[in-house]
Design a protein around this motif. Sequence first.
Motif, PDB file in Angstrom:
ATOM      1  N   VAL A 107      52.500  43.718  26.337  1.00 22.39           N
ATOM      2  CA  VAL A 107      51.440  44.662  26.985  1.00 22.39           C
ATOM      3  C   VAL A 107      50.343  43.849  27.893  1.00 22.39           C
ATOM      4  CG1 VAL A 107      51.741  46.284  24.937  1.00 22.39           C
ATOM      5  CG2 VAL A 107      50.062  44.214  24.863  1.00 22.39           C
ATOM      6  N   THR A 108      49.797  44.407  28.608  1.00 21.56           N
ATOM      7  CA  THR A 108      48.885  43.551  29.519  1.00 21.56           C
ATOM      8  C   THR A 108      47.477  43.532  28.954  1.00 21.56           C
ATOM      9  OG1 THR A 108      48.148  45.848  30.766  1.00 21.56           O
ATOM     10  CG2 THR A 108      49.851  44.181  31.613  1.00 21.56           C
ATOM     11  N   ASP A 109      46.931  44.353  28.241  1.00 27.32           N
ATOM     12  CA  ASP A 109      45.707  44.734  27.649  1.00 27.32           C
ATOM     13  C   ASP A 109      44.794  44.697  28.711  1.00 27.32           C
ATOM     14  OD1 ASP A 109      43.511  45.066  25.964  1.00 27.32           O
ATOM     15  OD2 ASP A 109      43.892  42.981  24.784  1.00 27.32           O
ATOM     16  N   SER A 110      45.085  45.054  29.515  1.00 26.52           N
ATOM     17  CA  SER A 110      44.577  44.867  31.003  1.00 26.52           C
ATOM     18  C   SER A 110      43.115  45.615  31.123  1.00 26.52           C
ATOM     19  CB  SER A 110      45.388  45.473  32.056  1.00 26.52           C
ATOM     20  OG  SER A 110      45.572  46.872  32.133  1.00 26.52           O
ATOM     21  N   THR A 111      42.232  44.990  32.012  1.00 28.39           N
ATOM     22  CA  THR A 111      40.792  45.505  32.015  1.00 28.39           C
ATOM     23  C   THR A 111      40.469  46.043  33.297  1.00 28.39           C
ATOM     24  OG1 THR A 111      39.949  43.444  32.511  1.00 28.39           O
ATOM     25  CG2 THR A 111      40.086  43.690  30.239  1.00 28.39           C
ATOM     26  N   SER A 112      39.502  46.497  33.562  1.00 34.11           N
ATOM     27  CA  SER A 112      38.767  46.989  34.787  1.00 34.11           C
ATOM     28  C   SER A 112      38.885  45.703  35.819  1.00 34.11           C
ATOM     29  CB  SER A 112      37.684  47.530  34.784  1.00 34.11           C
ATOM     30  OG  SER A 112      36.504  46.691  34.367  1.00 34.11           O
ATOM     31  N   ALA A 113      39.075  44.542  35.624  1.00 34.68           N
ATOM     32  CA  ALA A 113      38.933  43.363  36.089  1.00 34.68           C
ATOM     33  C   ALA A 113      40.229  43.101  36.901  1.00 34.68           C
ATOM     34  CB  ALA A 113      38.639  42.117  35.678  1.00 34.68           C
ATOM     35  N   SER A 114      41.492  43.938  36.516  1.00 36.64           N
ATOM     36  CA  SER A 114      42.685  43.606  37.143  1.00 36.64           C
ATOM     37  C   SER A 114      42.786  44.063  38.331  1.00 36.64           C
ATOM     38  CB  SER A 114      43.557  44.393  36.144  1.00 36.64           C
ATOM     39  OG  SER A 114      43.831  43.977  34.608  1.00 36.64           O
ATOM     40  N   GLY A 115      43.115  43.298  39.143  1.00 32.67           N
ATOM     41  CA  GLY A 115      43.445  43.368  40.509  1.00 32.67           C
ATOM     42  C   GLY A 115      42.128  43.372  41.433  1.00 32.67           C
ATOM     43  N   MET A 116      41.042  42.590  40.792  1.00 34.44           N
ATOM     44  CA  MET A 116      39.983  42.633  41.371  1.00 34.44           C
ATOM     45  C   MET A 116      39.543  41.296  41.511  1.00 34.44           C
ATOM     46  SD  MET A 116      39.050  45.747  41.879  1.00 34.44           S
ATOM     47  CE  MET A 116      37.416  45.759  42.263  1.00 34.44           C
ATOM     48  N   PRO A 117      38.400  40.725  42.340  1.00 30.97           N
ATOM     49  CA  PRO A 117      37.993  39.577  42.288  1.00 30.97           C
ATOM     50  C   PRO A 117      37.156  38.975  41.398  1.00 30.97           C
ATOM     51  CG  PRO A 117      36.733  40.889  43.865  1.00 30.97           C
ATOM     52  CD  PRO A 117      38.017  41.708  43.384  1.00 30.97           C
ATOM     53  N   LYS A 149      35.162  38.075  34.673  1.00 24.47           N
ATOM     54  CA  LYS A 149      36.441  37.256  35.164  1.00 24.47           C
ATOM     55  C   LYS A 149      36.148  36.421  35.848  1.00 24.47           C
ATOM     56  CE  LYS A 149      40.462  38.385  38.072  1.00 24.47           C
ATOM     57  NZ  LYS A 149      41.300  39.360  39.231  1.00 24.47           N
ATOM     58  N   CYS A 150      36.949  35.102  35.535  1.00 23.47           N
ATOM     59  CA  CYS A 150      37.025  33.869  36.200  1.00 23.47           C
ATOM     60  C   CYS A 150      37.854  33.217  35.532  1.00 23.47           C
ATOM     61  CB  CYS A 150      35.498  33.136  36.007  1.00 23.47           C
ATOM     62  SG  CYS A 150      35.244  32.626  34.300  1.00 23.47           S
ATOM     63  N   LEU A 151      38.658  32.123  36.504  1.00 19.97           N
ATOM     64  CA  LEU A 151      39.523  31.387  36.018  1.00 19.97           C
ATOM     65  C   LEU A 151      40.783  31.937  35.583  1.00 19.97           C
ATOM     66  CD1 LEU A 151      37.414  28.234  34.486  1.00 19.97           C
ATOM     67  CD2 LEU A 151      38.343  28.486  36.938  1.00 19.97           C
ATOM     68  N   GLY A 152      40.985  33.008  35.893  1.00 19.24           N
ATOM     69  CA  GLY A 152      42.319  33.806  35.614  1.00 19.24           C
ATOM     70  C   GLY A 152      42.194  34.656  34.301  1.00 19.24           C
ATOM     71  N   GLY A 153      40.846  34.550  33.531  1.00 21.79           N
ATOM     72  CA  GLY A 153      40.763  35.361  32.293  1.00 21.79           C
ATOM     73  C   GLY A 153      39.476  36.332  32.361  1.00 21.79           C
ATOM     74  N   VAL A 154      39.433  37.020  31.267  1.00 21.35           N
ATOM     75  CA  VAL A 154      38.140  37.985  31.306  1.00 21.35           C
ATOM     76  C   VAL A 154      37.589  37.558  29.921  1.00 21.35           C
ATOM     77  CG1 VAL A 154      37.571  40.246  31.209  1.00 21.35           C
ATOM     78  CG2 VAL A 154      39.545  39.542  32.420  1.00 21.35           C
ATOM     79  N   ARG A 155      36.407  37.474  29.839  1.00 21.66           N
ATOM     80  CA  ARG A 155      35.643  36.961  28.692  1.00 21.66           C
ATOM     81  C   ARG A 155      34.269  37.636  28.558  1.00 21.66           C
ATOM     82  NH1 ARG A 155      38.063  32.337  26.264  1.00 21.66           N
ATOM     83  NH2 ARG A 155      39.645  31.375  27.747  1.00 21.66           N
ATOM     84  N   LEU A 156      33.900  37.943  27.300  1.00 22.20           N
ATOM     85  CA  LEU A 156      32.641  38.110  27.019  1.00 22.20           C
ATOM     86  C   LEU A 156      31.635  36.896  27.316  1.00 22.20           C
ATOM     87  CD1 LEU A 156      32.925  40.085  23.522  1.00 22.20           C
ATOM     88  CD2 LEU A 156      32.875  41.233  25.730  1.00 22.20           C
ATOM     89  N   ALA A 157      30.469  37.332  27.249  1.00 20.88           N
ATOM     90  CA  ALA A 157      29.336  36.109  27.632  1.00 20.88           C
ATOM     91  C   ALA A 157      29.714  34.950  26.895  1.00 20.88           C
ATOM     92  CB  ALA A 157      27.960  36.707  27.651  1.00 20.88           C
ATOM     93  N   ASP A 158      29.804  35.168  25.349  1.00 19.78           N
ATOM     94  CA  ASP A 158      30.046  33.934  24.749  1.00 19.78           C
ATOM     95  C   ASP A 158      31.425  33.206  24.587  1.00 19.78           C
ATOM     96  OD1 ASP A 158      31.750  35.660  23.475  1.00 19.78           O
ATOM     97  OD2 ASP A 158      30.858  36.128  21.236  1.00 19.78           O
ATOM     98  N   GLY A 159      32.242  33.901  25.599  1.00 17.75           N
ATOM     99  CA  GLY A 159      33.542  32.987  25.850  1.00 17.75           C
ATOM    100  C   GLY A 159      34.639  33.984  25.231  1.00 17.75           C
ATOM    101  N   THR A 160      34.524  34.805  24.117  1.00 18.30           N
ATOM    102  CA  THR A 160      35.473  35.514  23.540  1.00 18.30           C
ATOM    103  C   THR A 160      36.177  36.241  24.662  1.00 18.30           C
ATOM    104  OG1 THR A 160      34.068  36.229  21.589  1.00 18.30           O
ATOM    105  CG2 THR A 160      36.106  37.275  22.030  1.00 18.30           C
ATOM    106  N   LEU A 161      37.674  35.893  24.320  1.00 18.94           N
ATOM    107  CA  LEU A 161      38.623  36.662  25.310  1.00 18.94           C
ATOM    108  C   LEU A 161      38.518  38.376  25.071  1.00 18.94           C
ATOM    109  CD1 LEU A 161      41.975  34.706  24.967  1.00 18.94           C
ATOM    110  CD2 LEU A 161      40.822  35.068  26.995  1.00 18.94           C
ATOM    111  N   ALA A 162      38.453  38.732  26.498  1.00 21.88           N
ATOM    112  CA  ALA A 162      38.236  40.406  26.548  1.00 21.88           C
ATOM    113  C   ALA A 162      39.448  41.161  27.286  1.00 21.88           C
ATOM    114  CB  ALA A 162      36.840  40.602  26.781  1.00 21.88           C
TER     115      ALA A 162
END
Length: 376
Positions: free
Chosen positions: A265-275, A288-301
């Motif tokens: 699965v992708t577990d894709s977010t609204s950031a998919s396909g976006m800068p 979204k940064c460095l190829g990942g999506v995280r909360l402000a505390d660094g948790t993968l999101a």
Amino acid sequence: MSVLGSAAQSIEGNVLTPTGWVNGSITFDQKITALPTQTVDPDSNQACYILPGFIDLHVHGAGGKDTMEGAGAIEVISRMHAQHGTTSMLATTMTAPMSDLENALHALTAVCAQRASGAARVLGVHLEGPYINPGKLGAQPDFAHAGSLEQVQHLHRIAPIKLITLAPEVEGNLAMVRQLTDLGMRVQLGHTLGTYEDGVAALENGASSFTHLYNAMSRMDHRAPGMVGAALAHANFAEIIPDLLHVHPGAIRAALRAIPKVYCVTDSTSASGMPDGEYMLGRQVVHKCLGGVRLADGTLAGSTLTMDQALKNLVKIGLELDDASKRVSTYAADFLGLSDRGRLQVDAYADLVVLDRDLNLIAVYIEGEKIELKDA
């Protein structure tokens, strides 16, 4: 039922069928009408690859839109994922107040009933929470609570719920597992602090898979196997995010050896396909940064993964293409009990992807409709 793409057409290449690779023309309208019969070794024939279309059972968003936004969002999401070879998907919700869930599902009612041109088929809803453990939210907002069959039935009357993620150790949830499966819904275990024994009990009561295996669940230790141990020891199905960020390649390979039908699965977010930037995941702000999506505390999101990249990643870590194809398509269809998707056979839907020798998308067909690829 949509009849888009009903005109007869054919394409030629190395075709992956349930019985192996064949070379020649596959003919179809909305469904597949004929297949070639000449067997082929695809490594020795330089024709393009024709595979079953990708099936993604965990999609939160794409293209700057989130499933929880309601009206209009799912059209953007399903079209963006179609651009990457996803032919069928489950629109996935977040843990949220009932009013938010109702709003999201009302927006999905018509979309689940009728596929829009250029869009992936939305098979139904994956309800990820709110019946999860508040101590293992991951990137879920803090609206978790014990299960309610009445709530699920109410939401199901709005839009078809195909899959529910819950934590079996939460009071009342274990009993609800059997009730949900009796209603024809699939139950996955996730966002859980449950023990190995909790996982085994849930499987015995009808649960059949695990949500983003390894992530947001109790880890495996040799004296306390946890939910991961229950999955590796007993599961036939489990979903995994193969972005090579959520799960190490070695852990992916361990899961593939232990669980017969791991599906991606992708577990894709609204950031998919976006800068890079800030986006929404339900009520949460994600970065979204460095190829990942995280909360402000660094948790993968969630992720920005697409299913065409998932296929490439599986091959990159050593899977044969036919095996990788099953894990981005066939096994997800098997999990939902769908015999007419996820495989290239006569009378199955003409959901297929055409790839070049480097596994780049050349063409996508959804129920016989050729999708206009933006980069083509």
